[in-house]
Design an enzyme around this catalytic site. Structure first.
Site, PDB file in Angstrom:
ATOM      1  N   HIS A  75       0.844  -1.202   0.000  1.00  0.00           N
ATOM      2  CA  HIS A  75       0.000   0.000   0.000  1.00  0.00           C
ATOM      3  C   HIS A  75       0.884   1.259   0.000  1.00  0.00           C
ATOM      4  O   HIS A  75       0.605   2.228  -0.696  1.00  0.00           O
ATOM      5  CB  HIS A  75      -0.886   0.041   1.255  1.00  0.00           C
ATOM      6  CG  HIS A  75      -1.924  -1.042   1.324  1.00  0.00           C
ATOM      7  ND1 HIS A  75      -2.030  -1.902   2.382  1.00  0.00           N
ATOM      8  CD2 HIS A  75      -2.908  -1.393   0.459  1.00  0.00           C
ATOM      9  CE1 HIS A  75      -3.051  -2.734   2.186  1.00  0.00           C
ATOM     10  NE2 HIS A  75      -3.586  -2.455   1.024  1.00  0.00           N
ATOM     11  N   LYS A 130     -15.798  -7.651   5.165  1.00  0.00           N
ATOM     12  CA  LYS A 130     -14.630  -7.934   6.017  1.00  0.00           C
ATOM     13  C   LYS A 130     -14.865  -7.566   7.477  1.00  0.00           C
ATOM     14  O   LYS A 130     -15.480  -6.544   7.769  1.00  0.00           O
ATOM     15  CB  LYS A 130     -13.406  -7.170   5.505  1.00  0.00           C
ATOM     16  CG  LYS A 130     -12.904  -7.679   4.173  1.00  0.00           C
ATOM     17  CD  LYS A 130     -11.694  -6.896   3.688  1.00  0.00           C
ATOM     18  CE  LYS A 130     -11.200  -7.422   2.358  1.00  0.00           C
ATOM     19  NZ  LYS A 130     -10.123  -6.611   1.805  1.00  0.00           N
ATOM     20  N   ARG A 187      -2.397  -5.694  -8.502  1.00  0.00           N
ATOM     21  CA  ARG A 187      -1.175  -6.468  -8.301  1.00  0.00           C
ATOM     22  C   ARG A 187      -1.035  -7.604  -9.303  1.00  0.00           C
ATOM     23  O   ARG A 187       0.050  -7.991  -9.670  1.00  0.00           O
ATOM     24  CB  ARG A 187      -1.148  -7.038  -6.880  1.00  0.00           C
ATOM     25  CG  ARG A 187      -1.032  -5.972  -5.816  1.00  0.00           C
ATOM     26  CD  ARG A 187      -1.501  -6.487  -4.496  1.00  0.00           C
ATOM     27  NE  ARG A 187      -2.882  -6.934  -4.586  1.00  0.00           N
ATOM     28  CZ  ARG A 187      -3.487  -7.688  -3.699  1.00  0.00           C
ATOM     29  NH1 ARG A 187      -2.824  -8.104  -2.655  1.00  0.00           N
ATOM     30  NH2 ARG A 187      -4.745  -8.025  -3.854  1.00  0.00           N
ATOM     31  N   SER A 191      -3.050  -7.858   2.937  1.00  0.00           N
ATOM     32  CA  SER A 191      -3.220  -7.711   4.383  1.00  0.00           C
ATOM     33  C   SER A 191      -3.604  -9.034   5.034  1.00  0.00           C
ATOM     34  O   SER A 191      -3.111  -9.369   6.112  1.00  0.00           O
ATOM     35  CB  SER A 191      -4.283  -6.660   4.683  1.00  0.00           C
ATOM     36  OG  SER A 191      -3.884  -5.431   4.144  1.00  0.00           O
TER      37      SER A 191
HETATM   38  N1  COA Z   1      -0.219  -3.933  -1.754  1.00  0.00           N
HETATM   39  C1  COA Z   1      -0.612  -4.823  -0.861  1.00  0.00           C
HETATM   40  N2  COA Z   1      -1.856  -5.240  -0.752  1.00  0.00           N
HETATM   41  C2  COA Z   1      -2.759  -4.716  -1.578  1.00  0.00           C
HETATM   42  C3  COA Z   1      -2.428  -3.758  -2.529  1.00  0.00           C
HETATM   43  C4  COA Z   1      -1.074  -3.363  -2.606  1.00  0.00           C
HETATM   44  N3  COA Z   1      -0.650  -2.492  -3.502  1.00  0.00           N
HETATM   45  N4  COA Z   1      -3.532  -3.427  -3.222  1.00  0.00           N
HETATM   46  C5  COA Z   1      -4.524  -4.146  -2.706  1.00  0.00           C
HETATM   47  N5  COA Z   1      -4.050  -4.925  -1.718  1.00  0.00           N
HETATM   48  C6  COA Z   1      -4.791  -5.939  -0.960  1.00  0.00           C
HETATM   49  C7  COA Z   1      -5.323  -5.485   0.339  1.00  0.00           C
HETATM   50  O1  COA Z   1      -4.379  -5.682   1.346  1.00  0.00           O
HETATM   51  C8  COA Z   1      -6.516  -6.374   0.477  1.00  0.00           C
HETATM   52  O2  COA Z   1      -6.077  -7.635   0.905  1.00  0.00           O
HETATM   53  P1  COA Z   1      -6.954  -8.544   1.843  1.00  0.00           P
HETATM   54  O3  COA Z   1      -8.239  -8.794   1.118  1.00  0.00           O
HETATM   55  O4  COA Z   1      -6.090  -9.712   1.967  1.00  0.00           O
HETATM   56  O5  COA Z   1      -7.154  -7.784   3.110  1.00  0.00           O
HETATM   57  C9  COA Z   1      -7.019  -6.538  -0.942  1.00  0.00           C
HETATM   58  O6  COA Z   1      -5.901  -6.312  -1.744  1.00  0.00           O
HETATM   59  C10 COA Z   1      -8.013  -5.531  -1.388  1.00  0.00           C
HETATM   60  O7  COA Z   1      -8.372  -4.770  -0.326  1.00  0.00           O
HETATM   61  P2  COA Z   1      -8.370  -3.177  -0.214  1.00  0.00           P
HETATM   62  O8  COA Z   1      -7.496  -2.517  -1.188  1.00  0.00           O
HETATM   63  O9  COA Z   1      -8.197  -2.858   1.219  1.00  0.00           O
HETATM   64  O10 COA Z   1      -9.736  -2.855  -0.640  1.00  0.00           O
HETATM   65  P3  COA Z   1     -10.991  -3.606  -0.180  1.00  0.00           P
HETATM   66  O11 COA Z   1     -11.310  -4.564  -1.252  1.00  0.00           O
HETATM   67  O12 COA Z   1     -10.998  -4.109   1.206  1.00  0.00           O
HETATM   68  O13 COA Z   1     -11.960  -2.409  -0.119  1.00  0.00           O
HETATM   69  C11 COA Z   1     -13.189  -0.570  -0.739  1.00  0.00           C
HETATM   70  C12 COA Z   1     -12.528  -1.858  -1.173  1.00  0.00           C
HETATM   71  C13 COA Z   1     -13.107  -0.304   0.736  1.00  0.00           C
HETATM   72  C14 COA Z   1     -12.515   0.550  -1.489  1.00  0.00           C
HETATM   73  C15 COA Z   1     -14.650  -0.747  -1.155  1.00  0.00           C
HETATM   74  O14 COA Z   1     -15.225  -1.775  -0.387  1.00  0.00           O
HETATM   75  C16 COA Z   1     -15.421   0.541  -0.969  1.00  0.00           C
HETATM   76  O15 COA Z   1     -15.356   1.412  -1.805  1.00  0.00           O
HETATM   77  N6  COA Z   1     -16.181   0.647   0.151  1.00  0.00           N
HETATM   78  C17 COA Z   1     -17.011   1.802   0.420  1.00  0.00           C
HETATM   79  C18 COA Z   1     -18.468   1.490   0.064  1.00  0.00           C
HETATM   80  C19 COA Z   1     -18.689   1.619  -1.418  1.00  0.00           C
HETATM   81  O16 COA Z   1     -18.559   2.660  -2.023  1.00  0.00           O
HETATM   82  N7  COA Z   1     -19.071   0.481  -2.022  1.00  0.00           N
HETATM   83  C20 COA Z   1     -19.305   0.402  -3.443  1.00  0.00           C
HETATM   84  C21 COA Z   1     -18.039   0.141  -4.173  1.00  0.00           C
HETATM   85  S1  COA Z   1     -18.335  -0.070  -5.904  1.00  0.00           S
END
Ligand code: COA
Length: 165
Positions: A21, A45, A94, A132
């Site tokens: 990140h 989550k 990724r 994560s």
């Molecule tokens: N390096 C390391 N890990 C990375 C990464 C990077 N460059 N890019 C993504 N990841 C990982 C994260 O660690 C996470 O891993 P995990 O699932 O093992 O915890 C995974 O990829 C993706 O998670 P993250 O980037 O945290 O996003 P998310 O999928 O949890 O969340 C939100 C997405 C929060 C942005 C989305 O749910 C959201 O927009 N929520 C608000 C409500 C909303 O608007 N909903 C409609 C969306 S269309």
């Protein structure tokens, strides 16, 4: 003419923030003037760390860069982007496996807010395997996560899982 300020939002669960990140944050700062790193609620989550802990870890990981603001929000990402007068959403891709989910989210966000663009960043090769949930899993079984997260995060993970140093 007034210079355009590029303001972006990088949202995620950040449970916890990893060096992957951080890499995306630093790369984004090459083309945006202001970046809001925002902890959002992912309804799918159940987080390990509290919002306060995650905010603190993000602040430590970005080392007080004045261009970066760290926030938490509930609700839709596009509403948060609008409220903060930003117009870009940053996401890291990724691997091909990330693409389908990210593509779907980007199109849904465009349906909700036509004028907000999603920008996909390619993280460094060294961090592409980090997530994560894998970091949490490795820490839980006493593996070494020191090369994957900020040292404070590594300590707090060890504490959460009852591993004494
Ligand atoms: N390096 C390391 N890990 C990375 C990464 C990077 N460059 N890019 C993504 N990841 C990982 C994260 O660690 C996470 O891993 P995990 O699932 O093992 O915890 C995974 O990829 C993706 O998670 P993250 O980037 O945290 O996003 P998310 O999928 O949890 O969340 C939100 C997405 C929060 C942005 C989305 O749910 C959201 O927009 N929520 C608000 C409500 C909303 O608007 N909903 C409609 C969306 S269309």
């Amino acid at each position: 003419m007034r210079p355009v300020t590029r303001k972006a939002v990088y949202a995620g669960s950040f449970d916890p923030i990893t060096l992957g990140h951080r890499d995306v944050i630093l790369r984004s700062l090459r083309f945006v003037d202001r970046l809001i790193v925002a902890i959002a609620v992912n309804v799918a989550k159940e987080p390990l760390f509290s919002v306060e802990e995650r905010l603190e870890f993000i602040r430590l990981s970005v080392e007080g860069d004045p261009r970066v603001e760290v926030r938490f929000f509930e609700g839709l990402l596009v509403d948060f982007v609008r409220q903060n007068e930003a117009n870009l959403i940053i996401r890291g891709i990724r691997a091909v496996s990330d693409f389908e989910y990210e593509f779907q989210m980007a199109l849904m966000n465009r349906y909700l807010a036509e004028n907000i663009e999603t920008v996909f960043m390619v993280p460094s090769v060294e961090t592409t395997y980090i997530s994560s949930s894998l970091v949490r899993q490795v820490a839980r079984f006493r593996g070494d996560v020191s090369g994957l997260v900020h040292p404070r995060v590594a300590r707090e993970l060890a504490r959460k899982y009852g591993v004494s140093e």
